[in-house]
Design a protein around this motif. Structure first.
Motif, PDB file in Angstrom:
ATOM      1  N   PHE A  47       0.830  -1.202   0.000  1.00  0.00           N
ATOM      2  CA  PHE A  47       0.000   0.000   0.000  1.00  0.00           C
ATOM      3  C   PHE A  47       0.869   1.258   0.000  1.00  0.00           C
ATOM      4  O   PHE A  47       0.558   2.234  -0.688  1.00  0.00           O
ATOM      5  N   SER A  48       1.967   1.230   0.740  1.00  0.00           N
ATOM      6  CA  SER A  48       2.843   2.404   0.803  1.00  0.00           C
ATOM      7  C   SER A  48       3.501   2.694  -0.542  1.00  0.00           C
ATOM      8  O   SER A  48       3.564   3.844  -0.973  1.00  0.00           O
ATOM      9  N   ALA A  71      -4.426  -2.406  -3.178  1.00  0.00           N
ATOM     10  CA  ALA A  71      -3.559  -1.245  -2.973  1.00  0.00           C
ATOM     11  C   ALA A  71      -3.589  -0.321  -4.186  1.00  0.00           C
ATOM     12  O   ALA A  71      -3.662   0.908  -4.047  1.00  0.00           O
ATOM     13  N   LEU A  72      -3.534  -0.897  -5.371  1.00  0.00           N
ATOM     14  CA  LEU A  72      -3.513  -0.094  -6.592  1.00  0.00           C
ATOM     15  C   LEU A  72      -4.839   0.633  -6.805  1.00  0.00           C
ATOM     16  O   LEU A  72      -4.860   1.808  -7.175  1.00  0.00           O
ATOM     17  N   ALA A 201       8.188   9.191   2.482  1.00  0.00           N
ATOM     18  CA  ALA A 201       7.189  10.236   2.746  1.00  0.00           C
ATOM     19  C   ALA A 201       5.808   9.634   3.000  1.00  0.00           C
ATOM     20  O   ALA A 201       4.895  10.321   3.438  1.00  0.00           O
ATOM     21  N   CYS A 202       5.665   8.308   2.747  1.00  0.00           N
ATOM     22  CA  CYS A 202       4.356   7.663   2.859  1.00  0.00           C
ATOM     23  C   CYS A 202       4.263   6.675   4.005  1.00  0.00           C
ATOM     24  O   CYS A 202       3.146   6.297   4.402  1.00  0.00           O
ATOM     25  N   ILE A 203       5.385   6.197   4.532  1.00  0.00           N
ATOM     26  CA  ILE A 203       5.331   5.159   5.549  1.00  0.00           C
ATOM     27  C   ILE A 203       5.300   5.751   6.950  1.00  0.00           C
ATOM     28  O   ILE A 203       5.747   6.889   7.177  1.00  0.00           O
ATOM     29  N   GLN A 204       4.784   4.965   7.887  1.00  0.00           N
ATOM     30  CA  GLN A 204       4.747   5.387   9.277  1.00  0.00           C
ATOM     31  C   GLN A 204       6.165   5.397   9.857  1.00  0.00           C
ATOM     32  O   GLN A 204       6.975   4.547   9.505  1.00  0.00           O
TER      33      GLN A 204
END
Length: 206
Positions: A47-48, A71-72, A201-204
């Motif tokens: 997903f990330s 995810a896509l 920039a997208c992951i926790q």
């Protein structure tokens, strides 16, 4: 046992950046720690990377791991499918590179061995797909989460191609091999600095 021994540390946040973990994985995978991204399981990373790359078109085998499509679709990506047929033992056929060239997707996912069919793609096939992806400027995500169960896992892996090919992404997880699905832990191997910048920039952080 490692989890039991670490119970007293549950009050601490995990280390941002996962430095020691990356060093251990890099040693195990014979790669560089700078190429690694850790996440809360392979699904989290799927997903990330979909958010990070924001692809407009993808090509997926069918059937394959359902969460690629989930995810896509979550980022508005158009999905094209390459259907695996029972009469062909659910194997990808020789026309796949031609389909890839015609569709020109932004990203493709190949699960090797494939989930749920268990089919293994040999290295000659995946290298040919990789070459075609270079021609079409396509990200190739190889999901090797089941690779360690193969007797010849190293022979079919594309990890040794990571350094040279910047749009090659390899996905792995601790889930199956170490029977720890409840402890969400997966990782990506990719040498592209721009990819790392986007996905970080997208992951926790934790």
């Amino acid at each position: 046992q490692a989890i039991i021994d670490s119970v007293e540390d549950l009050s601490d946040y995990p280390r941002v950046g996962c430095g020691p973990l990356k060093e251990a994985i890099a040693d195990y995978e014979h790669t560089k720690k700078e190429y690694l991204i850790c996440g809360n399981g392979a699904a989290d990373l799927i997903f990330s990377l979909s958010r990070a790359l924001n692809p407009k078109k993808a090509l997926l085998p069918a059937p394959t791991f359902a969460e690629y499509e989930q995810a896509l679709v979550s980022v508005g990506c158009e999905i094209s499918r390459y259907y695996l047929k029972e009469e062909n033992d659910f194997c990808i056929q020789k026309d796949y590179p031609d389909v890839l060239k015609r569709e020109k997707p932004d990203i493709i996912f190949l699960c090797n061995p494939n989930n749920p069919t268990g089919i293994v793609y040999n290295k000659e096939f995946t290298e040919n797909v990789l070459k075609k992806c270079i021609e079409t400027d396509t990200y190739l995500v190889i999901d090797e989460c089941f690779n360690n169960f193969l007797e010849n896992g190293e022979e079919v892996s594309l990890i040794n191609k990571i350094e040279k090919y910047k749009k090659l992404v390899i996905l792995k997880a601790f889930t199956k091999m170490y029977a720890m699905a409840g402890i969400r832990l997966g990782y990506i191997i990719c040498s592209c600095k721009e990819f790392h910048k986007k996905i970080k920039a997208c992951i926790q952080p934790w």
